[in-house]
Design a protein around this motif. Structure first.
Motif, PDB file in Angstrom:
ATOM      1  N   VAL A   6       0.781  -1.138   0.042  1.00 21.27           N
ATOM      2  CA  VAL A   6       0.056  -0.085   0.008  1.00 21.27           C
ATOM      3  C   VAL A   6       0.733   1.272   0.027  1.00 21.27           C
ATOM      4  O   VAL A   6       1.578   1.472   0.964  1.00 21.27           O
ATOM      5  CB  VAL A   6      -0.911  -0.095   1.109  1.00 21.27           C
ATOM      6  CG1 VAL A   6      -1.925   1.250   1.028  1.00 21.27           C
ATOM      7  CG2 VAL A   6      -1.489  -1.422   1.534  1.00 21.27           C
ATOM      8  N   GLU A   7       0.887   1.793  -1.172  1.00 20.29           N
ATOM      9  CA  GLU A   7       1.919   3.020  -1.213  1.00 20.29           C
ATOM     10  C   GLU A   7       1.412   3.836  -2.601  1.00 20.29           C
ATOM     11  O   GLU A   7       1.211   3.376  -3.522  1.00 20.29           O
ATOM     12  CB  GLU A   7       3.339   2.358  -1.783  1.00 20.29           C
ATOM     13  CG  GLU A   7       4.195   3.272  -2.182  1.00 20.29           C
ATOM     14  CD  GLU A   7       4.773   4.440  -1.257  1.00 20.29           C
ATOM     15  OE1 GLU A   7       5.297   3.975  -0.112  1.00 20.29           O
ATOM     16  OE2 GLU A   7       4.398   5.474  -1.387  1.00 20.29           O
ATOM     17  N   ASP A   8       1.598   5.098  -2.155  1.00 24.98           N
ATOM     18  CA  ASP A   8       0.995   6.100  -3.251  1.00 24.98           C
ATOM     19  C   ASP A   8       1.919   6.743  -3.988  1.00 24.98           C
ATOM     20  O   ASP A   8       1.473   7.253  -5.316  1.00 24.98           O
ATOM     21  CB  ASP A   8       0.059   7.369  -2.357  1.00 24.98           C
ATOM     22  CG  ASP A   8       1.020   8.083  -1.487  1.00 24.98           C
ATOM     23  OD1 ASP A   8       1.698   7.299  -0.929  1.00 24.98           O
ATOM     24  OD2 ASP A   8       0.842   9.123  -1.544  1.00 24.98           O
ATOM     25  N   GLU A   9       3.348   6.649  -3.659  1.00 20.88           N
ATOM     26  CA  GLU A   9       3.860   7.333  -4.850  1.00 20.88           C
ATOM     27  C   GLU A   9       4.288   6.208  -5.920  1.00 20.88           C
ATOM     28  O   GLU A   9       4.975   5.121  -5.618  1.00 20.88           O
ATOM     29  CB  GLU A   9       5.466   7.550  -4.102  1.00 20.88           C
ATOM     30  CG  GLU A   9       5.268   8.739  -3.298  1.00 20.88           C
ATOM     31  CD  GLU A   9       6.492   8.545  -2.243  1.00 20.88           C
ATOM     32  OE1 GLU A   9       7.551   8.717  -2.634  1.00 20.88           O
ATOM     33  OE2 GLU A   9       6.337   8.559  -1.002  1.00 20.88           O
ATOM     34  N   GLU A  10       3.737   6.752  -7.070  1.00 20.67           N
ATOM     35  CA  GLU A  10       3.938   5.610  -7.979  1.00 20.67           C
ATOM     36  C   GLU A  10       5.051   4.947  -8.641  1.00 20.67           C
ATOM     37  O   GLU A  10       5.237   3.650  -8.444  1.00 20.67           O
ATOM     38  CB  GLU A  10       3.036   6.116  -9.199  1.00 20.67           C
ATOM     39  CG  GLU A  10       2.410   5.241 -10.264  1.00 20.67           C
ATOM     40  CD  GLU A  10       1.679   5.472 -11.441  1.00 20.67           C
ATOM     41  OE1 GLU A  10       0.871   6.727 -11.120  1.00 20.67           O
ATOM     42  OE2 GLU A  10       1.576   5.171 -12.280  1.00 20.67           O
ATOM     43  N   LEU A  50       3.015  -1.365   4.533  1.00 17.18           N
ATOM     44  CA  LEU A  50       2.211  -0.328   4.602  1.00 17.18           C
ATOM     45  C   LEU A  50       2.778   0.987   4.592  1.00 17.18           C
ATOM     46  O   LEU A  50       3.584   1.288   5.665  1.00 17.18           O
ATOM     47  CB  LEU A  50       1.401  -0.574   5.911  1.00 17.18           C
ATOM     48  CG  LEU A  50       0.049   0.070   6.213  1.00 17.18           C
ATOM     49  CD1 LEU A  50      -1.066  -0.050   5.024  1.00 17.18           C
ATOM     50  CD2 LEU A  50      -0.488  -0.429   7.331  1.00 17.18           C
ATOM     51  N   ASP A  51       2.478   1.971   3.483  1.00 21.43           N
ATOM     52  CA  ASP A  51       3.251   3.216   3.843  1.00 21.43           C
ATOM     53  C   ASP A  51       1.940   3.995   4.810  1.00 21.43           C
ATOM     54  O   ASP A  51       0.922   3.625   4.940  1.00 21.43           O
ATOM     55  CB  ASP A  51       2.949   4.128   2.444  1.00 21.43           C
ATOM     56  CG  ASP A  51       3.764   5.213   2.357  1.00 21.43           C
ATOM     57  OD1 ASP A  51       4.626   5.567   3.222  1.00 21.43           O
ATOM     58  OD2 ASP A  51       3.079   6.231   1.666  1.00 21.43           O
ATOM     59  N   ILE A  52       2.873   5.086   5.648  1.00 18.15           N
ATOM     60  CA  ILE A  52       1.680   5.715   6.308  1.00 18.15           C
ATOM     61  C   ILE A  52       0.989   6.818   5.919  1.00 18.15           C
ATOM     62  O   ILE A  52      -0.045   6.954   5.877  1.00 18.15           O
ATOM     63  CB  ILE A  52       2.698   6.267   7.685  1.00 18.15           C
ATOM     64  CG1 ILE A  52       3.064   5.064   8.518  1.00 18.15           C
ATOM     65  CG2 ILE A  52       1.900   7.385   8.474  1.00 18.15           C
ATOM     66  CD1 ILE A  52       3.692   5.601   9.970  1.00 18.15           C
ATOM     67  N   MET A  53       1.698   7.745   5.012  1.00 16.44           N
ATOM     68  CA  MET A  53       0.996   8.853   4.713  1.00 16.44           C
ATOM     69  C   MET A  53       0.177   8.572   3.198  1.00 16.44           C
ATOM     70  O   MET A  53       1.044   8.357   2.243  1.00 16.44           O
ATOM     71  CB  MET A  53       2.085  10.090   4.180  1.00 16.44           C
ATOM     72  CG  MET A  53       2.431  10.792   5.649  1.00 16.44           C
ATOM     73  SD  MET A  53       1.431  11.650   6.456  1.00 16.44           S
ATOM     74  CE  MET A  53       1.524  13.159   5.569  1.00 16.44           C
ATOM     75  N   LEU A  54      -1.167   8.362   3.053  1.00 13.18           N
ATOM     76  CA  LEU A  54      -1.586   7.977   2.022  1.00 13.18           C
ATOM     77  C   LEU A  54      -2.850   8.624   1.770  1.00 13.18           C
ATOM     78  O   LEU A  54      -3.386   9.013   2.595  1.00 13.18           O
ATOM     79  CB  LEU A  54      -2.156   6.515   2.383  1.00 13.18           C
ATOM     80  CG  LEU A  54      -1.102   5.335   2.392  1.00 13.18           C
ATOM     81  CD1 LEU A  54      -1.617   4.231   3.090  1.00 13.18           C
ATOM     82  CD2 LEU A  54      -0.592   4.938   1.130  1.00 13.18           C
ATOM     83  N   THR A 100      12.448   2.602   7.642  1.00 11.31           N
ATOM     84  CA  THR A 100      12.490   4.389   7.505  1.00 11.31           C
ATOM     85  C   THR A 100      13.059   4.453   6.002  1.00 11.31           C
ATOM     86  O   THR A 100      14.037   4.048   5.552  1.00 11.31           O
ATOM     87  CB  THR A 100      13.572   4.837   8.526  1.00 11.31           C
ATOM     88  OG1 THR A 100      12.933   4.737   9.735  1.00 11.31           O
ATOM     89  CG2 THR A 100      13.342   6.541   8.379  1.00 11.31           C
ATOM     90  N   LYS A 101      12.020   5.413   5.270  1.00 10.47           N
ATOM     91  CA  LYS A 101      12.558   5.522   3.922  1.00 10.47           C
ATOM     92  C   LYS A 101      13.976   6.719   4.009  1.00 10.47           C
ATOM     93  O   LYS A 101      13.536   7.676   4.910  1.00 10.47           O
ATOM     94  CB  LYS A 101      11.335   6.255   3.247  1.00 10.47           C
ATOM     95  CG  LYS A 101      10.396   5.234   2.969  1.00 10.47           C
ATOM     96  CD  LYS A 101       9.115   6.170   2.181  1.00 10.47           C
ATOM     97  CE  LYS A 101       7.999   5.347   1.860  1.00 10.47           C
ATOM     98  NZ  LYS A 101       6.925   6.160   1.226  1.00 10.47           N
ATOM     99  N   PRO A 102      14.647   6.622   3.094  1.00 12.87           N
ATOM    100  CA  PRO A 102      14.964   5.683   1.884  1.00 12.87           C
ATOM    101  C   PRO A 102      15.610   4.382   2.766  1.00 12.87           C
ATOM    102  O   PRO A 102      16.148   4.616   3.691  1.00 12.87           O
ATOM    103  CB  PRO A 102      15.703   6.344   1.019  1.00 12.87           C
ATOM    104  CG  PRO A 102      16.622   7.127   1.744  1.00 12.87           C
ATOM    105  CD  PRO A 102      15.723   7.764   2.963  1.00 12.87           C
TER     106      PRO A 102
HETATM  107 CA    CA Z   1       2.908   8.020   1.027  1.00  8.50          CA
END
Ligand code: CA
Length: 225
Positions: A6-10, A50-54, A100-102
């Motif tokens: 689940v990640e919004d950055e395509e 799971l990404d947090i900011m979505l 933690t990204k990256p």
């Molecule tokens: Ca995000």
């Protein structure tokens, strides 16, 4: 092993899906929180990244709702450095791990192996799936035969199909189950594909001189014997 990302950055999601597939994971991608929650609640995944900011719903809300609804799929959270508090909240809410990204892909792979190992410690050796005289090791791409001592490489779909058969031992699995587990929901895969890959695997079992074979059970599906 089937994963939900689940990640919004395509761009990031696509690159991650590609490298996970190269590690023989089956990956479904959800680009926003609502879609992610829907898919997570289907409870067909071995782990969720799971990404947090979505958009629409945050990763923390998804996690909370999963645990509320008794879905205990292991969850790895992806956080940005600035989201340290979210990380702590997430672990409190039942996330199993975080990155933690990256991060380096190898690190994600190692965490995934650790998580899925934890999940399957009951019966078989953690990193191996076996039935009859054949077995596969997780993270590899070879099928081994104990009785002949030979091995052969499997390609992506062959690997996923054989892993699924092995995990189900001698139980019958239907073509529908195979399509869902190996090709995923949004797919044009048809019964023909299943038959083609079953025949590839049979040829490889013959090559291995394995005592174990894939039986067709009329109208029901396939099983190892
Ligand atoms: Ca995000």
């Amino acid at each position: 092993m089937r994963l939900l990302l689940v990640e919004d950055e395509e761009g990031f999601a696509e690159a991650l899906c590609t490298s996970l597939k190269m590690e023989h994971y089956i990956v479904d991608w959800a680009a926003d929180g609502e879609e992610g929650l829907d898919q997570a609640l289907s409870d067909v995944y071995d782990a969720v990244i799971l990404d947090i900011m979505l958009p629409k719903m945050s990763g923390l809300e998804i996690l909370k709702e999963m645990r509320n609804q008794d879905i205990h799929t292991p969850v790895i959270m992806l956080t940005a450095k600035s989201e340290l508090n979210d990380k702590i909240t997430g672990l409190d809410m039942g996330a199993d791990d975080y990155l933690t990204k990256p991060f380096h892909r190898e690190e994600l792979f190692a965490r995934l192996r650790a998580l899925t190992r934890r999940q399957t410690t009951d019966a078989e050796a953690p990193s191996e799936v076996a039935y009859g005289d054949i077995y596969m090791q997780q993270g590899g791409n070879e099928l081994y035969c104990r009785s002949s001592g030979s091995s052969i490489a499997l390609n992506g779909k062959e690997y996923q199909l054989m892993e699924y058969l092995l995990r189900n031992g001698g139980q019958i699995i239907s073509r529908e189950q195979i399509i869902e587990k190996v090709w995923g929901y949004d797919t044009d895969a048809e019964y023909n594909n299943v038959e083609v890959y079953i025949s590839f695997l049979r040829k490889k079992l013959t090559f291995l001189k394995a005592g174990t074979s894939i039986q067709t059970v009329r109208k029901l599906g396939y099983k190892l014997q």
